[in-house]
Design a protein around this motif. Structure first.
Motif, short mmCIF file in Angstrom:
data_model
loop_
_atom_site.label_atom_id
_atom_site.label_comp_id
_atom_site.label_asym_id
_atom_site.label_seq_id
_atom_site.Cartn_x
_atom_site.Cartn_y
_atom_site.Cartn_z
N SER A 190 0.85 -1.20 0.00
CA SER A 190 0.00 0.00 0.00
C SER A 190 0.88 1.24 0.00
N THR A 191 0.75 2.06 -1.02
CA THR A 191 1.57 3.27 -1.12
C THR A 191 0.81 4.50 -0.67
N ASN A 192 1.57 5.54 -0.35
CA ASN A 192 1.00 6.87 -0.16
C ASN A 192 0.74 7.41 -1.56
N GLU A 193 -0.53 7.53 -1.94
CA GLU A 193 -0.88 7.88 -3.32
C GLU A 193 -0.30 9.24 -3.73
N ASP A 194 -0.13 10.16 -2.79
CA ASP A 194 0.45 11.47 -3.13
C ASP A 194 1.93 11.36 -3.42
N ALA A 195 2.59 10.44 -2.71
CA ALA A 195 4.03 10.28 -2.90
C ALA A 195 4.36 9.36 -4.07
N LEU A 196 3.53 8.33 -4.26
CA LEU A 196 3.79 7.35 -5.32
C LEU A 196 2.46 6.71 -5.72
N PRO A 197 1.87 7.10 -6.85
CA PRO A 197 0.59 6.51 -7.27
C PRO A 197 0.70 4.99 -7.42
N SER A 198 -0.22 4.28 -6.82
CA SER A 198 -0.14 2.82 -6.81
C SER A 198 -0.21 2.21 -8.21
N GLY A 199 -1.02 2.80 -9.08
CA GLY A 199 -1.11 2.28 -10.44
C GLY A 199 0.20 2.41 -11.19
N TYR A 200 0.89 3.53 -10.96
CA TYR A 200 2.19 3.72 -11.60
C TYR A 200 3.19 2.69 -11.08
N LEU A 201 3.21 2.48 -9.76
CA LEU A 201 4.12 1.48 -9.18
C LEU A 201 3.84 0.10 -9.76
N PHE A 202 2.57 -0.25 -9.89
CA PHE A 202 2.21 -1.55 -10.45
C PHE A 202 2.73 -1.69 -11.88
N ALA A 203 2.56 -0.63 -12.67
CA ALA A 203 3.04 -0.68 -14.06
C ALA A 203 4.55 -0.87 -14.09
N TYR A 204 5.27 -0.14 -13.23
CA TYR A 204 6.74 -0.29 -13.19
C TYR A 204 7.12 -1.71 -12.78
N MET A 205 6.45 -2.25 -11.77
CA MET A 205 6.79 -3.61 -11.31
C MET A 205 6.58 -4.65 -12.40
N ASN A 206 5.71 -4.35 -13.37
CA ASN A 206 5.45 -5.29 -14.46
C ASN A 206 6.40 -5.13 -15.64
#
Length: 467
Positions: free
Chosen positions: A139-155
């Motif tokens: 679970s990310t801090n959406e203001d610091a790191l949008p979760s959807g963006y993190l998911f895309a990077y992890m993929n």
């Protein structure tokens, strides 16, 4: 055998690990690329929930969703329908752990025991489900790191390899939260990251909408014919029944004639169904059992196993050599085929089906998948799918024919002998269109996710120092 010469600095940066995996996978090189551009540590961008794994608990399963919640495991999180093979965990167990077992909005799910590194993104339909102990939720801090963006990077090719480089264990691989706290995430500005984030979140919404349409199509069939939602809470519930000796000349196995099978027969008969699938011109096509030769994408056709067809992301992992597919094109899947898992354990995937949307067109499926194809315009393929694969009555009609003690399978003759209840042409077309729309949404969801991942990969490659 893979042979690679590495610097002693790499050993230090990998925590003095001397097993080959982290060094031969490309993880060290990819990590150097990410470290060379603007980035943040994952641990600095988490919210108060952080990275969590469900506590170990005694698993008590129950019958009926009113007595518990669906519990998703490693396989379930990758499936399109999520609950297709999920167990129902007792509410008494769940209540002992407050909200520790529940998913939360924006969760990124990473399998971390057994199969390591498979990823899924939170869907709204998960809000009423619980998590097993086999994956972590980030679970990310959406203001610091949008979760959807993190998911895309992890993929991305970069993110996935780096994520799993600290995997440990030879018999049961594992990846613990403390092993990914130093995971670095590249940054490209709020505008770009928000665009990626929105694509991933829209993709999640489309998958839920698609799944909801399939369920609605099944409910319309149930409502029209007064079918119950479930004929039985388990797949082979103990019961007794009587049947005429005339009906056991072909089949003597009890489950073919049990109470549940008879109930499904009676319900179909009450609809006034007259014609079976064979009489309606439905073809049942099975792939040839042959030596499977796999090759690169340029020389092969996409190949899916009976497990892979049920995934939310049906990107092919292997390609079957095109030259080995001799004769006619019976092997080739067409859009609007019904793909039925024809073997496996009863209660698993056997007898369950997938609507072949545009992603499956021209692909080849395993011989363990049976293709049902409509050849007569008087039958709507979407309506046929709604009856067979979105209602429990249709499922029971399919599964009753499972034969074999070790690995049960479904025979073509039994399937083609199923009678199809009929509605008016307009009603069948309306239900069929719901199924087609659901297929289009599922394909669109995958496309959006793929585009987001590709955009992040391109941004990394553009920002990386050129040598």
């Amino acid at each position: 055998m893979i042979v690679k010469i590495i610097s002693s600095d790499w050993l230090k940066r990998a925590g003095n690990r001397i097993d080959a995996g982290p060094h031969t996978s490309g993880a060290i090189e990819f990590r150097e690329v990410i470290n060379s551009i603007e980035h943040n540590r994952l641990n600095d961008c988490l919210n108060s929930d952080g990275i969590r794994i469900s506590p170990y608990f005694k698993r008590v399963y129950v019958k009926g969703i009113e007595n518990g919640k669906y519990m998703l495991g490693n396989t379930n999180i990758l499936d399109f329908k999520l609950t297709g093979r999920a167990d129902i965990l007792s509410m008494r167990v769940i209540s002992q752990y407050d909200d520790a077992l529940y998913f939360k909005k924006g969760d990124i799910i990473v399998t971390c025991f057994g199969t390591v590194g498979n990823l899924a993104y939170y869907r709204e339909s998960m809000s009423d489900m619980v998590a097993s102990t086999n994956f972590m939720r980030i679970s990310t801090n959406e203001d610091a790191l949008p979760s959807g963006y993190l998911f895309a990077y992890m993929n991305t090719a970069f993110g996935k390899v780096i994520l799993t480089q600290n995997e440990t264990g030879s018999v049961i691989p594992s990846l613990l939260p403390e092993q990914i706290q130093d995971y670095n995430v590249p940054r490209f500005g709020k505008t770009f990251e928000k665009e990626i984030d929105q694509r991933i979140k829209t993709s999640s919404e489309l998958r839920d909408k698609s799944n909801s349409l399939f369920k609605s199509a099944g409910r319309l069939v149930n409502d029209k014919f007064n079918f119950p939602e479930y004929l039985a809470l388990t797949h082979r519930e103990f019961n007794t029944g009587r049947v005429s000796s005339l009906f056991v000349t072909r089949r003597m196995d009890a489950t073919y004639h049990d109470q549940i099978a008879q109930m499904s027969d009676d319900l179909v008969e009450q609809t006034g169904a007259e014609n079976d699938l064979a009489e309606l011109g439905i073809q049942a096509l099975e792939g040839n059992r042959m030596k499977q030769i796999f090759t690169g994408e340029d020389y092969g056709v996409p190949f899916f196993t009976s497990g892979e067809i049920f995934r939310a992301d049906v990107t092919p992992e292997r390609f079957l050599l095109r030259k080995s597919l001799k004769g006619d094109e019976v092997w080739q899947t067409r859009e609007e085929d019904l793909l039925i898992a024809r073997s496996g354990q009863v209660g698993g995937i056997i007898g369950t089906g997938v609507w072949a949307d545009s992603r499956f067109d021209g692909a080849c499926v395993s011989p363990h998948v049976l293709k049902l194809r409509v050849t007569n315009q008087s039958v709507d393929a979407g309506y046929l799918y709604a009856f067979l694969c979105c209602t429990d009555v249709g499922y029971r009609q399919l599964i009753r024919g499972a034969a074999g003690s070790s690995v049960p399978f479904l025979s073509i003759n039994d399937i083609l002998a199923i009678k199809l209840p009929r509605m008016s042409e307009d009603d069948e077309a309306r239900i069929g269109e719901m199924v087609r729309q659901a297929g289009r949404l599922a394909a669109e969801a995958q496309q959006l996710e793929k585009e987001a991942v590709k955009m992040v990969e391109d941004a990394i490659e553009a920002a990386a120092p050129k040598h």
